[in-house]
Design a protein around this motif. Structure first.
Motif, short mmCIF file in Angstrom:
data_model
loop_
_atom_site.label_atom_id
_atom_site.label_comp_id
_atom_site.label_asym_id
_atom_site.label_seq_id
_atom_site.Cartn_x
_atom_site.Cartn_y
_atom_site.Cartn_z
N THR A 1 20.60 23.46 -3.00
CA THR A 1 22.14 23.83 -2.45
C THR A 1 22.39 24.67 -1.30
O THR A 1 22.92 24.26 -0.46
N THR A 2 21.55 25.58 -1.38
CA THR A 2 21.16 26.38 0.23
C THR A 2 21.19 25.42 1.25
O THR A 2 21.88 25.40 2.30
N ALA A 3 20.09 24.77 1.12
CA ALA A 3 19.83 23.71 2.38
C ALA A 3 20.76 22.78 2.47
O ALA A 3 21.48 22.54 3.68
N VAL A 4 21.57 22.16 1.57
CA VAL A 4 22.83 21.25 1.78
C VAL A 4 23.82 22.09 2.40
O VAL A 4 24.62 21.49 3.36
N ALA A 5 24.01 23.34 1.99
CA ALA A 5 25.51 24.05 2.35
C ALA A 5 25.13 24.45 3.94
O ALA A 5 25.92 24.24 4.73
N LEU A 6 23.80 24.66 4.43
CA LEU A 6 23.62 25.02 5.64
C LEU A 6 23.85 23.78 6.63
O LEU A 6 24.38 23.90 7.75
N ALA A 7 23.31 22.85 6.02
CA ALA A 7 23.40 21.40 6.69
C ALA A 7 24.85 21.32 7.02
O ALA A 7 25.14 20.78 8.11
N ALA A 8 25.77 21.16 5.82
CA ALA A 8 27.12 21.09 6.09
C ALA A 8 27.70 21.95 7.21
O ALA A 8 28.33 21.59 8.24
N ALA A 9 27.56 23.40 6.83
CA ALA A 9 27.91 24.41 8.12
C ALA A 9 27.53 24.12 9.28
O ALA A 9 28.33 24.37 10.23
N LEU A 10 26.30 23.64 9.51
CA LEU A 10 25.67 23.56 10.99
C LEU A 10 26.12 22.37 11.50
O LEU A 10 25.72 21.87 12.62
N GLY A 11 26.64 21.34 10.69
CA GLY A 11 26.81 20.00 11.14
C GLY A 11 25.64 19.19 11.44
O GLY A 11 25.35 18.69 12.32
N ALA A 12 24.55 19.52 10.63
CA ALA A 12 23.04 19.09 10.64
C ALA A 12 23.18 17.40 10.81
O ALA A 12 24.06 16.80 10.26
N ASP A 13 22.29 16.61 11.36
CA ASP A 13 21.87 15.18 11.44
C ASP A 13 21.57 14.70 9.98
O ASP A 13 21.82 13.76 9.59
N ILE A 14 20.62 15.68 9.41
CA ILE A 14 20.19 15.32 8.34
C ILE A 14 19.76 16.42 7.50
O ILE A 14 19.31 17.48 8.00
N CYS A 15 19.56 16.51 6.16
CA CYS A 15 19.03 17.31 5.50
C CYS A 15 17.66 16.94 4.85
O CYS A 15 17.99 16.10 3.72
N GLU A 16 16.85 17.51 4.80
CA GLU A 16 15.40 16.91 4.33
C GLU A 16 15.12 17.64 3.12
O GLU A 16 14.76 18.93 3.51
#
Ligand code: ASP
Ligand code: MG
Length: 451
Positions: free
Chosen positions: A182-197
């Motif tokens: 969940t930490t990884a996904v939340a960071l990906a969402a907040a940073l507008g990441a291209d992908i969350c591996e």
């Protein structure tokens, strides 16, 4: 190797926004999550560091969410329970978050020793703001200013998974077991990441658990909706809250192994894909999951008059138990009595039985039965919506194997059945075969728990 080309080819167009262009070079922002089994010892930490460096070298910005080393969270929990049977929740969170502090610092050191800049951050430093509920906090806001700054300065940002901070109590919280996803996904969402591996010790999401069904197949793609149903039905590769978060925030996940460079499974949002004009062909069956953690309660001899079911489930709801399947039998005409059965997590059995027993006279039932030897099998697939005959085929396969079905429930994209616990593995295998899911080669399993 994760070369520039491969990363670009794989990830272009998947993220929420267009790729960033810096002096003509296209960068992707990649969030990588490594589970405990991927950072279990110093050697593993160095191996993971090399992979992170490779991704960075290829021109990507990299943010890492890391779990505690190996089984260290369990060891800390044991330790706490040796000190006291009921550790104070605030202090337990303080203790458990230490696990991720260790792995994040070691990982940052390893990356720096390879000549790349890296900085580790606790959950609160990374802006993971949660509610105040210790042990199962929910993320309410993410303010990753320091992470963005670190990236802008060219560093890899390493964030401690599974932890956050509450603004009112000013205390450290944890997100519940497996919370690093969940930490990884939340960071990906907040940073507008291209992908969350999501890096783990299996090659991706499989049609069934390869430890039970050796010729299970790795899926190249699965919709987040299907993944949610599989996770809810017992598939352990991803945590349900992380999948929910990813779905809600449009984060694309890539579940893959940290032990090889194979392409894993892309978990995508089918609605977003359709909105972008992609054709989404969903398989009739994406996969099968099984769950042995539930028990069945039967309320025997309930007067078949309006209000009794309402009363029973009001009593159950008061205990906060998570009821899943519910079945009510046709009442026997002679007696006007019926039986109502439902399933719930074994861990909640005792409090529910106590609550019902206390209200026996009020409800007017004859007796209670408790059965913790059940197994639940779920068949999941988005294509079920438009395909009839799926249940018939499922029931037929179980019948041919001589497996008795005790309860059935369905949703739009799932059919679940309850059987005896000791038949569940056999049930998995025959259903997998019946739906043509078997692959040609047995899967190599790296051991571990799939996390
Ligand atoms: N270390 C925590 C746990 O074992 C969080 C995680 O691994 O995701 O549950
Ligand atoms: Mg762990």
């Amino acid at each position: 190797m994760v070369g520039t080309k491969q990363v670009r080819h794989l990830y272009w167009g998947l993220g929420p926004g267009p790729p960033t262009t810096i002096s003509g070079v296209i960068l992707a922002l990649i969030v990588q999550k490594f589970g405990g089994s991927s950072v279990a010892d110093a050697e593993s930490i160095k191996r993971v560091a090399r992979r992170i460096v490779d991704t960075r070298k290829a021109g990507n910005e990299v943010v890492v969410a890391v779990s505690a080393m190996g089984d260290s969270t369990d060891e800390l929990l044991d330790l706490a329970h040796q000190v006291t049977p009921l550790p104070a929740p605030r202090e337990l969170d303080m203790l458990l978050t230490a696990g991720e502090r260790i792995s994040m610092a070691l990982l940052a050191m390893a990356i720096k020793s390879m000549g790349y800049d890296a900085r580790s951050f606790t959950g609160s430093q990374a802006g993971m703001i949660t509610d105040a509920s210790h042990g199962s906090a929910r993320i309410v806001d993410v303010t990753p200013g320091r992470i963005r700054d670190a990236l802008d300065e060219g560093a890899v940002a390493i964030v401690a998974g599974f932890q956050g901070f509450n603004r009112d109590t000013k205390d450290i919280t944890t997100l519940g077991r497996g919370g690093s996803d969940t930490t990884a996904v939340a960071l990906a969402a907040a940073l507008g990441a291209d992908i969350c591996e999501i890096y783990t010790d299996v090659d991706g999401v499989f049609t069934a658990d390869p430890r039970v069904v050796p010729n299970a197949r790795k899926l190249d793609r699965i919709s987040s909706e299907e993944m949610l149903e599989l996770a809810a039905a017992g598939a352990k590769v991803l945590y349900i809250r992380a999948v929910e978060y990813a779905r809600r925030h449009g984060v694309t996940l890539h579940v893959r192994s940290s032990f090889n460079n194979n392409i894993g499974t892309i978990v995508f949002n089918a609605d977003t894909a359709r909105a972008n004009g992609e054709t989404v062909e969903e398989p009739i069956i994406a996969g099968i999951a099984a769950d042995l953690s539930e028990a069945k309660v039967t309320v025997v001899g309930v007067p078949d008059i309006p209000g009794k079911a309402a009363l029973i489930f009001k009593i159950v709801a008061k205990t906060n138990a998570n009821v899943d399947m519910i079945v009510q039998n046709v009442s026997a005409a002679a007696t006007g009595l019926t039986d109502i059965s439902f399933t719930l997590p074994k861990s909640e059995g005792e409090k529910v039985l106590t609550a019902l027993t206390n209200e026996q006279i009020n409800v007017g039932f004859a007796s209670l039965q408790y059965d913790d030897q059940i197994g639940k099998l779920a068949l999941v697939g988005g294509g079920m919506r438009t395909n009839s005959g799926v249940s018939a085929k499922l029931f037929e396969a179980l019948y041919e194997a001589g497996i008795n079905i005790e309860m059935i429930s369905t949703s739009e994209i799932r059919i679940s059945v309850v059987t005896r616990a000791d038949t569940i593995n056999e049930a998995m295998r025959v259903v997998h075969t019946a739906f043509g899911l078997d692959g040609d080669v047995p899967v190599t399993v790296h051991g571990g728990t799939g996390r």
